[in-house]
Write a protein that holds these residues in place. Structure first.
Motif, short mmCIF file in Angstrom:
data_model
loop_
_atom_site.label_atom_id
_atom_site.label_comp_id
_atom_site.label_asym_id
_atom_site.label_seq_id
_atom_site.Cartn_x
_atom_site.Cartn_y
_atom_site.Cartn_z
N VAL A 1 57.23 27.19 64.79
CA VAL A 1 56.07 28.05 64.58
C VAL A 1 56.55 29.48 64.67
CG1 VAL A 1 53.78 28.64 65.44
CG2 VAL A 1 54.61 26.30 65.65
N PHE A 2 56.18 30.29 63.69
CA PHE A 2 56.60 31.69 63.67
C PHE A 2 55.38 32.59 63.86
CE2 PHE A 2 59.59 29.40 60.94
CZ PHE A 2 60.77 29.69 61.59
N GLY A 3 55.42 33.46 64.84
CA GLY A 3 54.33 34.39 65.10
C GLY A 3 54.68 35.79 64.65
N THR A 4 55.56 36.42 65.39
CA THR A 4 55.93 37.80 65.10
C THR A 4 56.55 37.93 63.71
OG1 THR A 4 56.30 38.19 67.45
CG2 THR A 4 57.22 39.80 65.94
N LEU A 5 57.35 36.97 63.31
CA LEU A 5 57.94 37.05 61.96
C LEU A 5 56.88 37.06 60.87
CD1 LEU A 5 61.14 34.80 62.05
CD2 LEU A 5 60.99 37.28 61.98
N TRP A 6 55.77 36.31 61.06
CA TRP A 6 54.68 36.31 60.07
C TRP A 6 54.00 37.66 60.02
CZ3 TRP A 6 53.79 33.38 56.12
CH2 TRP A 6 54.16 32.05 56.13
N ILE A 7 53.85 38.30 61.18
CA ILE A 7 53.19 39.61 61.20
C ILE A 7 53.99 40.61 60.37
CG2 ILE A 7 52.57 41.58 62.66
CD1 ILE A 7 51.91 39.54 64.88
N GLY A 8 55.28 40.65 60.57
CA GLY A 8 56.12 41.62 59.88
C GLY A 8 56.58 41.20 58.50
N HIS A 9 56.34 39.95 58.15
CA HIS A 9 56.78 39.43 56.86
C HIS A 9 55.69 38.52 56.31
CE1 HIS A 9 60.41 40.26 59.25
NE2 HIS A 9 60.88 40.72 58.11
N PRO A 10 54.62 39.11 55.74
CA PRO A 10 53.54 38.27 55.20
C PRO A 10 54.03 37.28 54.14
CG PRO A 10 52.87 40.57 55.27
CD PRO A 10 54.33 40.52 55.61
N ASP A 11 55.20 37.53 53.60
CA ASP A 11 55.80 36.65 52.59
C ASP A 11 56.89 35.77 53.21
OD1 ASP A 11 57.61 38.66 53.13
OD2 ASP A 11 58.14 39.02 51.04
N LEU A 12 56.75 35.45 54.50
CA LEU A 12 57.81 34.72 55.21
C LEU A 12 58.14 33.39 54.53
CD1 LEU A 12 59.71 34.69 57.65
CD2 LEU A 12 57.92 33.48 58.90
N ALA A 13 57.15 32.66 54.08
CA ALA A 13 57.42 31.37 53.42
C ALA A 13 58.29 31.57 52.19
CB ALA A 13 56.12 30.68 53.05
N LYS A 14 58.01 32.59 51.40
CA LYS A 14 58.82 32.87 50.20
C LYS A 14 60.24 33.24 50.61
CE LYS A 14 58.30 36.68 47.53
NZ LYS A 14 57.73 37.59 46.53
N ARG A 15 60.36 34.05 51.66
CA ARG A 15 61.70 34.44 52.13
C ARG A 15 62.50 33.21 52.56
NH1 ARG A 15 62.52 39.97 53.76
NH2 ARG A 15 60.70 41.22 53.27
N ILE A 16 61.87 32.32 53.31
CA ILE A 16 62.56 31.12 53.78
C ILE A 16 62.93 30.23 52.59
CG2 ILE A 16 62.31 28.99 55.12
CD1 ILE A 16 60.57 30.65 57.08
N ASP A 17 61.99 30.01 51.67
CA ASP A 17 62.25 29.15 50.51
C ASP A 17 63.40 29.65 49.65
OD1 ASP A 17 60.24 27.40 51.18
OD2 ASP A 17 58.78 28.22 49.75
N HIS A 18 63.54 30.97 49.54
CA HIS A 18 64.55 31.55 48.65
C HIS A 18 65.77 32.10 49.38
CE1 HIS A 18 62.02 31.12 45.11
NE2 HIS A 18 61.00 31.49 45.87
N GLY A 19 65.86 31.87 50.69
CA GLY A 19 67.02 32.33 51.46
C GLY A 19 67.11 33.83 51.59
N ILE A 20 65.97 34.51 51.52
CA ILE A 20 65.95 35.97 51.66
C ILE A 20 65.85 36.29 53.15
CG2 ILE A 20 64.67 38.08 51.10
CD1 ILE A 20 63.56 36.53 48.64
#
Length: 92
Positions: free
Chosen positions: A38-57
């Motif tokens: 579960v990601f909390g702070t990372l979601w706040i600072g990266h609203p596109d966190l799922a896209k970043r994880i999916d694409h290795g960004i």
């Protein structure tokens, strides 16, 4: 700590939150030490966190904690544009 408590959890999924990076979460899931992260702070600072994880960004970790739970010390005009909506999106 996970190795101590994981064997005790038999009828429930084990979710972990606590400053994990996506890479650490993937390693723990692959090793079956946790069922999900579960990601909390990372979601706040990266609203596109799922896209970043999916694409290795990578996550850039340039977050402003003063805007996490409110507008922070800005003028009324700046309050409207600071916080959840102004972090840069990842570029593919």
């Amino acid at each position: 700590m996970l190795k101590t408590y994981r064997p005790c959890i038999k009828k429930s999924a084990l979710f972990l939150n606590g400053g994990l990076t996506p890479e650490e979460a993937n390693q723990l899931i692959a090793a079956k030490e946790i069922d999900a992260a579960v990601f909390g702070t990372l979601w706040i600072g990266h609203p596109d966190l799922a896209k970043r994880i999916d694409h290795g960004i990578p996550v850039d970790a340039k977050m402003d904690p003063t805007t996490f739970y409110g507008p922070g010390p800005q003028t009324p005009y700046e309050q409207q544009k600071k916080g959840y909506t102004d972090y840069p999106a990842a570029m593919l």
